[in-house]
Design a protein around this motif. Structure first.
Motif, short mmCIF file in Angstrom:
data_model
loop_
_atom_site.label_atom_id
_atom_site.label_comp_id
_atom_site.label_asym_id
_atom_site.label_seq_id
_atom_site.Cartn_x
_atom_site.Cartn_y
_atom_site.Cartn_z
N LYS A 185 -5.97 -16.17 -56.19
CA LYS A 185 -4.97 -17.13 -55.72
C LYS A 185 -5.64 -18.50 -55.70
N PRO A 186 -4.86 -19.56 -55.80
CA PRO A 186 -5.47 -20.90 -55.80
C PRO A 186 -6.27 -21.14 -54.51
N VAL A 187 -7.37 -21.84 -54.65
CA VAL A 187 -8.18 -22.24 -53.49
C VAL A 187 -8.35 -23.75 -53.54
N GLY A 188 -8.86 -24.32 -52.46
CA GLY A 188 -9.09 -25.76 -52.42
C GLY A 188 -10.16 -26.17 -53.43
N ARG A 189 -10.30 -27.48 -53.58
CA ARG A 189 -11.30 -27.96 -54.54
C ARG A 189 -12.69 -27.44 -54.15
N TYR A 190 -12.94 -27.37 -52.85
CA TYR A 190 -14.21 -26.82 -52.39
C TYR A 190 -13.97 -25.55 -51.57
N LYS A 191 -14.43 -24.45 -52.09
CA LYS A 191 -14.34 -23.20 -51.34
C LYS A 191 -15.65 -23.04 -50.58
N ILE A 192 -15.53 -23.00 -49.26
CA ILE A 192 -16.72 -22.88 -48.43
C ILE A 192 -16.77 -21.46 -47.84
N THR A 193 -17.80 -20.73 -48.19
CA THR A 193 -17.95 -19.37 -47.68
C THR A 193 -19.08 -19.35 -46.67
N VAL A 194 -18.78 -18.82 -45.48
CA VAL A 194 -19.78 -18.76 -44.42
C VAL A 194 -20.16 -17.31 -44.18
N CYS A 195 -21.45 -17.03 -44.13
CA CYS A 195 -21.86 -15.66 -43.81
C CYS A 195 -21.86 -15.46 -42.31
N THR A 196 -21.14 -14.42 -41.86
CA THR A 196 -21.11 -14.09 -40.43
C THR A 196 -21.64 -12.68 -40.19
N ASN A 197 -22.32 -12.13 -41.18
CA ASN A 197 -22.86 -10.79 -41.01
C ASN A 197 -23.93 -10.80 -39.91
N LEU A 198 -24.32 -9.62 -39.43
CA LEU A 198 -25.13 -9.53 -38.22
C LEU A 198 -26.37 -10.44 -38.19
#
Lengths: 439, 166
Positions: free
Chosen positions: B72-85
């Motif tokens: 699906k379309p995403v913003g110009r900047y896709k920011i992925t944050v790791c929240t794993n343990l």
């Protein structure tokens, strides 16, 4: 701004500015390959040295590398492959990233030596999708090695040829499982294959394939230079060599520490600057998120090697040491891990696909204070219905944390269920997990 | 559907694999297509299928299996944050909360100006560098304090304006 804290073998004298071919050669790099090719070693001699070294797979399973290599039918006609597993996505593990960005040529040399030993002429390094910049650097290192005659046709005039390529993953934990990784290179969904047949007889494109972890391959040049026996003596019996420990969580100096196998955990904790804020150690996951958690008292008595941790009821795994202090809610910690396995189950086997969802949902409701008195038994039952009933080990990886967290921290789970709240106040947890970056 | 440059990059990926094993380049081809278009539409997936001589459904399977593909379309900047343990123990959740507050969006949402999409990520293999974020699947930013997150957002906004002017 680096996670490399202590390098003594693979990562010795490595860093952001010393990863290139000339730096590696200055450290003695490619001498092992030169010697093997010039002296025309019989391939069996390499396998024998690796066996003598007691090098065990550094990706997590700890299988003896020399034995694995001896399974390869090197006389089998036609294409054979050497594959490196750099799909490092086991929570807590970040050593291969440092090897690839700070000493990529050690992996290239190790894979080339492996190819020579196994009679393979083509190799792939499967790199975790999230570390794109490291993938680019590895491609650059391959180009350097090729230009210098360490890769490609007729390496160093020996008549031996080996081509190596990098393949980028794109966000699937399961591809760290070796047969899923092979499926992924073939351009399919990364769903594990039934074993047997093992990759040594039916691997990439159905051809004999040897697949090892990044750190395993990177150890090979060092092992051959010093000799298998000497490598073995670096560690302890049955646990040869150095190992890179990735320390994360509640310590003052998280990062990678390369130490002899058999080093006491207490020593590693000290090197990592001790527990953050001088707080009390509560628990440690010693080998990556899939390995059973150990309470502080047990962990403080362990040495870091395959046998000691197995005896304590856990595993050395990938050497990823996740440190948790007294501000940690063990229910919440397990909830996060269970969510991860639920998210990453490939969906192929029903017990894992459905079971990981059950595990997450039940731990989640306990965490939220909606747990029922029968939930701990339910969780136990779900794990036994997953384990041993799936194609790959992800089912075990999802189950072992659940079993070990409940086993060692049952009181906390009961408190959540009975009192509908956490033993560790939420604000204490929040403060304990604050962003803690060294200046 | 894809630029000559993108096709040349895909051809270089195909060349990594033995003859007749074009399919091995499907992940790379989808990645390159996504880099050019921002996300993977049905049309792009069909184009990649044709280019690699694969059934479209086989390409679709790959596109839906790997988390870093966007269908699906995403913003110009896709920011992925790791929240794993391991990250969560060292500020991963605090960093995610800060970004949510600054951008006024939750995980899986895009800002109304179409500039930023925020995603919750799984382990990126950089736990010792927590908090860790990934921008557009390519650029990793480590040890992100609140100040560093703010200045990153600032520089991405500036970068976007710069591109807009050109």
């Amino acid at each position: 701004m680096t996670t490399l804290r202590l390098g003594q073998m693979i990562l010795k004298d490595c860093g952001e500015k010393s990863w290139r071919l000339a730096d590696y050669e200055a450290r003695g790099g490619y001498q092992a390959l030169r010697r093997v090719l010039q002296e025309q070693w019989p391939p069996e001699r390499i396998v024998e040295e690796v066996k003598a070294s007691a090098l065990r797979g550094r990706g997590g399973a700890g299988f003896p590398t020399g034995l694995k290599w001896s399974f390869m039918p090197r006389q089998f006609p036609g294409e054979k492959y050497v594959v490196c597993n750099s799909d490092e996505g086991e929570p807590g593990t970040f050593k291969d990233r440092d090897i690839l960005r700070y000493n990529p040529h050690s992996v290239i040399e190790g894979m080339t030596l492996a190819a020579y030993a196994m009679g393979a002429s083509r190799g792939y390094n499967y790199i975790h999708g999230e570390i794109y910049e490291v993938y680019e650097r590895f491609e650059e290192a391959i180009a350097e090695a090729r230009a210098a005659g360490y890769l490609g046709e007729n390496i160093l005039g020996s008549g031996f040829s080996f081509e190596l390529y990098a393949h980028l993953g794109y966000g699937a934990y399961i591809c760290g499982e070796e047969t899923a990784l092979l499926e992924s290179i073939e351009g399919k969904k990364g769903q594990p294959r039934f074993k047997p047949p093992f990759p040594a007889s039916y691997g990439l494109y159905g051809r004999p394939t040897t697949i090892n972890n990044t750190e395993t391959f990177a150890s090979i040049p060092f092992l051959l230079t010093m000799g298998g026996e000497a490598f073995h003596r670096l560690g302890k019996p049955n646990n040869g060599g150095m190992k890179i420990f990735s320390v994360s969580g509640h310590v003052n100096r998280p990062g990678n520490y390369e130490l002899p196998l058999g080093t006491p955990f207490a020593k590693l904790l000290e090197l990592a600057g001790g527990v953050r804020g001088g707080r009390r150690l509560k628990a440690v996951i010693p080998g990556g998120s899939s390995t059973p958690v150990l309470p502080a008292a047990v962990m403080m008595e362990c040495t870091l090697d395959y046998d000691s941790l197995a005896k304590a009821g856990s595993m050395l795994g990938s050497g990823a040491v996740i440190v948790m202090d007294e501000t940690t809610c063990m229910v919440r910690a397990l909830e996060r891990l269970s969510y991860f396995y639920y998210e990453e189950s490939c969906g192929q086997c029903t017990p894992c696909r459905e079971g990981t969802g059950w595990l997450y949902r039940v731990v989640h409701r306990i965490e939220r204070g909606e747990g029922r008195s029968e939930d701990l038994d339910l969780l136990q039952r779900v794990t036994t219905q997953i384990m041993g009933r799936t194609i790959c080990a992800l089912g075990e990886a999802a189950s072992l944390p659940v079993q070990s967290f409940i086993n060692h921290f049952r009181d906390e789970f009961l408190h959540h269920i009975e009192k509908k709240c956490c033993l560790v106040p939420r604000e204490v947890q929040r403060a304990g997990s604050e962003i803690a970056v060294e200046a | 559907m894809l630029s000559q440059e993108a096709l040349a990059r895909i051809d270089r990926e195909i060349a990594k694999y033995p003859p007749g094993k074009k399919q091995s380049a499907v992940m790379a081809a989808l990645r390159i297509a996504q880099e050019e278009h921002g996300w993977l539409s049905q049309e792009i997936i069909s184009f990649v299928a044709e280019y690699l001589e694969m059934p479209p459904v086989a390409v679709y399977e790959v596109a839906t299996f790997y988390n870093m593909f966007d269908l699906k379309p995403v913003g110009r900047y896709k920011i992925t944050v790791c929240t794993n343990l391991p990250c969560a123990l060292s500020g991963g959740e605090h960093a995610a909360d800060h970004l949510k507050e600054r951008l006024g969006i939750g995980f899986g949402e895009t800002t109304s100006d179409g500039l930023f999409t925020l995603k919750e990520g799984e382990c990126m293999g950089a736990c010792g560098d927590a908090p860790v974020i990934l921008v557009n699947n390519r650029r990793m930013f480590c040890r992100m304090t609140r100040e560093r997150l703010d200045s990153l957002l600032e520089s991405l906004r500036a970068e976007s304006e710069e591109k807009g002017r050109r």
